[in-house]
Design an enzyme around this catalytic site. Structure first.
Site, mmCIF file in Angstrom:
data_model
loop_
_atom_site.group_PDB
_atom_site.id
_atom_site.type_symbol
_atom_site.label_atom_id
_atom_site.label_comp_id
_atom_site.label_asym_id
_atom_site.label_seq_id
_atom_site.Cartn_x
_atom_site.Cartn_y
_atom_site.Cartn_z
ATOM 1 N NE ARG A 148 -19.059 -17.592 30.411
ATOM 2 C CZ ARG A 148 -18.128 -18.352 29.832
ATOM 3 N NH1 ARG A 148 -18.457 -19.158 28.836
ATOM 4 N NH2 ARG A 148 -16.878 -18.310 30.261
ATOM 5 C CG HIS B 286 -9.479 -15.390 34.763
ATOM 6 N ND1 HIS B 286 -10.064 -14.426 35.533
ATOM 7 C CD2 HIS B 286 -10.481 -15.937 34.036
ATOM 8 C CE1 HIS B 286 -11.363 -14.391 35.277
ATOM 9 N NE2 HIS B 286 -11.643 -15.296 34.373
ATOM 10 C CE1 TYR B 287 -12.525 -12.826 32.030
ATOM 11 C CE2 TYR B 287 -12.780 -12.049 29.785
ATOM 12 C CZ TYR B 287 -13.315 -12.610 30.918
ATOM 13 O OH TYR B 287 -14.631 -12.977 30.941
ATOM 14 N NE ARG C 69 -28.561 -5.803 23.195
ATOM 15 C CZ ARG C 69 -28.549 -4.502 22.878
ATOM 16 N NH1 ARG C 69 -29.686 -3.827 22.868
ATOM 17 N NH2 ARG C 69 -27.454 -3.886 22.577
ATOM 18 C CE LYS D 283 -11.676 -15.724 30.242
ATOM 19 N NZ LYS D 283 -12.665 -16.746 30.444
ATOM 20 C CG HIS E 289 -11.147 -9.425 33.679
ATOM 21 N ND1 HIS E 289 -9.990 -9.886 34.258
ATOM 22 C CD2 HIS E 289 -12.160 -9.930 34.426
ATOM 23 C CE1 HIS E 289 -10.297 -10.627 35.316
ATOM 24 N NE2 HIS E 289 -11.605 -10.664 35.444
ATOM 25 N NE ARG F 17 -21.688 -3.554 25.582
ATOM 26 C CZ ARG F 17 -22.493 -4.110 24.677
ATOM 27 N NH1 ARG F 17 -23.668 -3.580 24.425
ATOM 28 N NH2 ARG F 17 -22.139 -5.175 24.012
ATOM 29 C CG ASP G 183 -17.424 -17.687 10.691
ATOM 30 O OD1 ASP G 183 -16.684 -17.590 11.686
ATOM 31 O OD2 ASP G 183 -18.506 -18.288 10.705
ATOM 32 N N GLY H 215 -4.675 -21.283 51.063
ATOM 33 C CA GLY H 215 -6.123 -21.094 50.910
ATOM 34 C C GLY H 215 -6.718 -22.337 50.292
HETATM 35 N N1 LIG Z 1 -18.117 -17.417 13.965
HETATM 36 C C1 LIG Z 1 -19.128 -17.061 14.697
HETATM 37 O O1 LIG Z 1 -19.305 -17.532 15.817
HETATM 38 C C2 LIG Z 1 -20.011 -16.051 14.149
HETATM 39 C C3 LIG Z 1 -21.137 -15.791 14.849
HETATM 40 N N2 LIG Z 1 -22.002 -14.875 14.406
HETATM 41 C C4 LIG Z 1 -23.213 -14.693 15.202
HETATM 42 O O2 LIG Z 1 -24.193 -14.060 14.468
HETATM 43 C C5 LIG Z 1 -24.983 -13.247 15.307
HETATM 44 C C6 LIG Z 1 -25.020 -11.846 14.780
HETATM 45 O O3 LIG Z 1 -23.726 -11.357 14.578
HETATM 46 P P1 LIG Z 1 -23.188 -10.065 15.304
HETATM 47 O O4 LIG Z 1 -21.781 -9.849 15.016
HETATM 48 O O5 LIG Z 1 -23.515 -10.159 16.732
HETATM 49 O O6 LIG Z 1 -23.916 -8.922 14.546
HETATM 50 P P2 LIG Z 1 -25.064 -7.880 14.854
HETATM 51 O O7 LIG Z 1 -24.568 -6.649 14.229
HETATM 52 O O8 LIG Z 1 -26.354 -8.414 14.413
HETATM 53 O O9 LIG Z 1 -25.160 -7.699 16.407
HETATM 54 C C7 LIG Z 1 -24.147 -7.156 17.089
HETATM 55 C C8 LIG Z 1 -24.524 -6.970 18.506
HETATM 56 O O10 LIG Z 1 -25.110 -5.706 18.594
HETATM 57 C C9 LIG Z 1 -25.806 -5.620 19.781
HETATM 58 N N3 LIG Z 1 -27.061 -4.916 19.601
HETATM 59 C C10 LIG Z 1 -28.304 -5.399 19.487
HETATM 60 N N4 LIG Z 1 -29.179 -4.392 19.392
HETATM 61 C C11 LIG Z 1 -28.479 -3.254 19.417
HETATM 62 C C12 LIG Z 1 -28.807 -1.885 19.340
HETATM 63 N N5 LIG Z 1 -30.057 -1.487 19.233
HETATM 64 N N6 LIG Z 1 -27.831 -0.974 19.400
HETATM 65 C C13 LIG Z 1 -26.556 -1.362 19.521
HETATM 66 N N7 LIG Z 1 -26.171 -2.659 19.607
HETATM 67 C C14 LIG Z 1 -27.124 -3.576 19.552
HETATM 68 C C15 LIG Z 1 -25.981 -7.012 20.303
HETATM 69 O O11 LIG Z 1 -25.035 -7.241 21.326
HETATM 70 P P3 LIG Z 1 -25.126 -6.631 22.780
HETATM 71 O O12 LIG Z 1 -26.396 -7.075 23.401
HETATM 72 O O13 LIG Z 1 -23.928 -7.235 23.406
HETATM 73 O O14 LIG Z 1 -25.055 -5.166 22.668
HETATM 74 C C16 LIG Z 1 -25.577 -7.848 19.107
HETATM 75 O O15 LIG Z 1 -25.056 -9.077 19.478
HETATM 76 C C17 LIG Z 1 -24.356 -13.304 16.654
HETATM 77 O O16 LIG Z 1 -25.037 -14.221 17.447
HETATM 78 C C18 LIG Z 1 -22.956 -13.809 16.386
HETATM 79 O O17 LIG Z 1 -22.426 -14.512 17.458
HETATM 80 C C19 LIG Z 1 -21.768 -14.166 13.285
HETATM 81 C C20 LIG Z 1 -20.651 -14.425 12.533
HETATM 82 C C21 LIG Z 1 -19.700 -15.409 12.891
HETATM 83 O O1 LIG Z 2 -12.714 -11.960 37.565
HETATM 84 C C1 LIG Z 2 -13.893 -12.231 37.421
HETATM 85 O O2 LIG Z 2 -14.275 -12.929 36.328
HETATM 86 C C2 LIG Z 2 -15.463 -13.695 36.351
HETATM 87 C C3 LIG Z 2 -15.750 -14.058 34.907
HETATM 88 O O3 LIG Z 2 -14.739 -14.887 34.406
HETATM 89 P P1 LIG Z 2 -15.006 -15.813 33.160
HETATM 90 O O4 LIG Z 2 -13.698 -16.427 32.862
HETATM 91 O O5 LIG Z 2 -16.065 -16.802 33.559
HETATM 92 O O6 LIG Z 2 -15.492 -14.926 32.076
HETATM 93 C C4 LIG Z 2 -16.604 -12.924 36.985
HETATM 94 O O7 LIG Z 2 -17.723 -13.774 37.135
HETATM 95 C C5 LIG Z 2 -16.188 -12.436 38.365
HETATM 96 O O8 LIG Z 2 -17.198 -11.628 38.904
HETATM 97 C C6 LIG Z 2 -14.924 -11.635 38.281
HETATM 98 O O9 LIG Z 2 -14.429 -11.382 39.577
#
Ligand SMILES: NC(=O)C1=CN([C@@H]2O[C@H](COP(=O)(O)OP(=O)(O)OC[C@H]3O[C@@H](n4cnc5c(N)ncnc54)[C@H](OP(=O)(O)O)[C@@H]3O)[C@@H](O)[C@H]2O)C=CC1
Ligand SMILES: O=C1O[C@H](COP(=O)(O)O)[C@@H](O)[C@H](O)[C@H]1O
Length: 494
Positions: free
Chosen positions: A344, A180-181, A466, A184, A242, A336, A400, A17
């Site tokens: 992403r 592929h997951y 979302r 990672k 995955h 989910r 962290d 392929g």
């Molecule tokens: N080392 C690092 O990179 C760290 C990064 N952070 C960053 O800080 C930010 C906040 O931290 P995080 O852990 O996400 O904490 P939060 O508890 O603030 O958020 C968790 C996740 O909950 C989801 N959410 C939002 N609204 C709702 C709702 N109404 N009901 C249920 N779920 C909801 C969102 O994700 P979704 O849309 O997927 O549901 C959100 O990202 C993030 O951007 C995180 O990446 C924090 C600590 C360390």
């Molecule tokens: O297997 C798949 O994975 C990709 C996402 O992979 P990532 O490494 O970029 O997170 C997804 O876009 C594709 O639909 C699915 O078949």
């Protein structure tokens, strides 16, 4: 036979392929990076095989824009392409594979030589290709390994047909099913986090954990790939493979050893404790265009010209699974995934129970361990602390481990690089075994059939959102608490 698993022997990597998308975007770049970093056996020869009549220079030209060549690497890059060859041929004619075999044999000097076949081909030609490899191309003086890509069927029946077909041609230890997951960094880290830290082991159970949320989000839709996607949908595309693989690593018991089969035995065991998903435990969605969005965001899934206008294929799914064993009984594992969402992201959130006997007037929020798979690998534990200073207030904070800050020099390899190297080394730890696949389809086939037979209409959600608004309520119903009060003070790099 002597152990042929040695890097001093000639190896041939055959990419079937080779004219396709996966080949040019992923596999050629990957083998180049492995070659560049001297990770492959020195005497490795690469063959591309596909129906397209072209030369290796054409292949090079097509994959050029996906391959990074840093200053000073030009000479090595030339050498890499000199080690490459291309052999046009059909997928269903044995004679073409015999010609391929002759070409490979010419380079196999010495008593031992190994072959690895990578099948980057559509499922429609899969059976022909594997039969012809078996009949005309297997190595007679070393190992033959076959790497295969999903889809591994589309339900329990088709998957088991495919498995039986493969089992008739190759031994299980020759078959490398890629998810592929599993390549990672943070997915591979799950075992280390769990089993090399006494802090987590004793609390990793139903007594302490309230729920586990495993998410995959993509900020783009099908973008013309809807034709393929529509036949599969997000449950088969992401959740059944995955997310379920991640779940099994999060939930499995400690394996006897790091031997790949000991690990895979535990993964299968935990899957066997999961009953098939019921209708009431799943929410499905399909994206619609956002009139206020930019470019593609204006288009819904049904606007993709390759998608049937009345398609009910889900592009979003939230499903709850229960693991009926002593460690996890009653604890929701929420899977989910969705396309055309706001960001992403792939992550695992292990949410601990509320603190019992609260003395802080309900201000103590739940601890949450977040394993961020992508983007930006990180592991952080959300916890409560006293606010610094004279006051005795509580503050939500985190321990962290952000990789880009803690391991500034580290080069985290791409999933495909690790996995292809594993095949050369003969380690199947990060590949899907046949019985894992059987269990995965047992869990998902009934709900897939029900959704399709009853033509269940997914709930609409807007491109860039979302997901369906119902999803957060569903999360709350399954004991995943979002407080909305946590703030991350992103550290600055000095
Ligand atoms: N080392 C690092 O990179 C760290 C990064 N952070 C960053 O800080 C930010 C906040 O931290 P995080 O852990 O996400 O904490 P939060 O508890 O603030 O958020 C968790 C996740 O909950 C989801 N959410 C939002 N609204 C709702 C709702 N109404 N009901 C249920 N779920 C909801 C969102 O994700 P979704 O849309 O997927 O549901 C959100 O990202 C993030 O951007 C995180 O990446 C924090 C600590 C360390
Ligand atoms: O297997 C798949 O994975 C990709 C996402 O992979 P990532 O490494 O970029 O997170 C997804 O876009 C594709 O639909 C699915 O078949």
């Amino acid at each position: 036979m002597e152990n042929t698993n040695d890097f001093e022997y000639p190896h041939t990597f055959i990419l079937l392929g080779a004219s396709g998308d996966l080949a040019k975007k992923k596999i050629y770049p990957t083998i180049w990076y492995l070659y560049r970093d001297n990770l492959l056996p020195e005497k490795t020869k690469f063959f591309g095989y596909a129906r397209t009549k072209q030369s290796i220079s054409d292949v090079r030209e097509k994959s050029k824009k996906y391959m990074k060549v840093r200053a000073g690497e030009e000479e090595k890059f030339e050498k890499f392409w000199q080690a490459n060859d291309y052999c046009p041929g059909s997928y269903d004619k044995r004679v073409d594979y015999e010609i391929l075999n002759q070409s490979i044999t010419k380079f196999e000097k010495g008593p031992i030589a190994n072959r690895i076949f990578y099948l980057a081909v559509p499922p429609t030609v899969f059976e022909d290709v594997t039969v012809n490899i078996r009949n005309a191309c297997i190595s007679i003086k070393g190992f033959t390994r076959v790497i295969i890509e999903k889809p591994f069927g589309r339900d329990d029946v088709s998957s088991s047909k495919l498995s039986n077909h493969l089992a008739g041609l190759f031994k299980e230890e020759q078959i490398y099913r890629i998810d592929h997951y599993l390549g990672k960094e943070m997915v591979q880290n799950l075992m280390t986090i769990r089993f090399a830290n006494q802090i987590f082991g004793p609390s990793w159970n139903r007594e302490n954990i309230a729920s586990v949320l495993i998410s995959f989000k993509e900020p783009f839709g099908t973008e013309g790939r809807g034709g393929y996607f529509d036949d599969f949908g997000i449950i088969r595309d992401v959740m059944q493979n995955h997310l379920l693989q991640i779940l099994s690593l999060v939930a499995m018991e400690k394996p006897v050893s790091l031997n790949p089969n000991d690990i895979r035995d535990e993964k299968v065991k935990v899957l066997r404790h999961i009953r098939p998903i019921k209708r009431e435990d799943i929410l499905i969605g399909q994206y619609v265009g956002n009139p206020d969005g930019q470019g593609d965001e204006k288009l819904g899934y049904l606007d993709d010209p390759t998608v049937p206008k009345d398609s009910v294929t889900p592009t979003y799914a939230l499903a709850v699974v229960y693991i009926n064993n002593a460690r996890w009984q009653g604890i929701p594992f929420i899977l989910r995934c969705g396309k055309a969402l706001n960001e992403r992201k792939a992550e695992v959130r292990v949410q601990y129970r509320d603190v019992p006997g609260d003395i802080f007037d309900g201000h103590a929020k739940r601890n949450e361990l977040v394993i961020r798979v992508q983007p930006g690998e990180a592991l952080y534990l959300k916890l409560m602390s006293k606010s610094p200073g004279m006051k005795f207030d509580l503050v939500e904070t985190e321990l962290d481990l952000t990789y880009s800050m803690r391991y500034r020099e580290a080069d985290v390899p791409d999933a495909y690089e690790r996995l292809i190297l594993d095949v050369f080394m003969g380690t199947q730890m990060h590949f899907v075994r046949n019985d894992e696949l059987t269990e995965a389809w047992r869990i998902f086939t009934p709900i897939l059939n029900e959704l399709e037979e009853q033509h269940v209409k997914p709930v609409p959600y807007t491109y860039g959102s979302r997901g369906p608004s119902e999803a957060d309520k569903t999360l709350a119903n399954y004991d995943f608490k979002y407080s909305g009060s946590y703030k991350w003070n992103k550290p600055t790099i000095h």
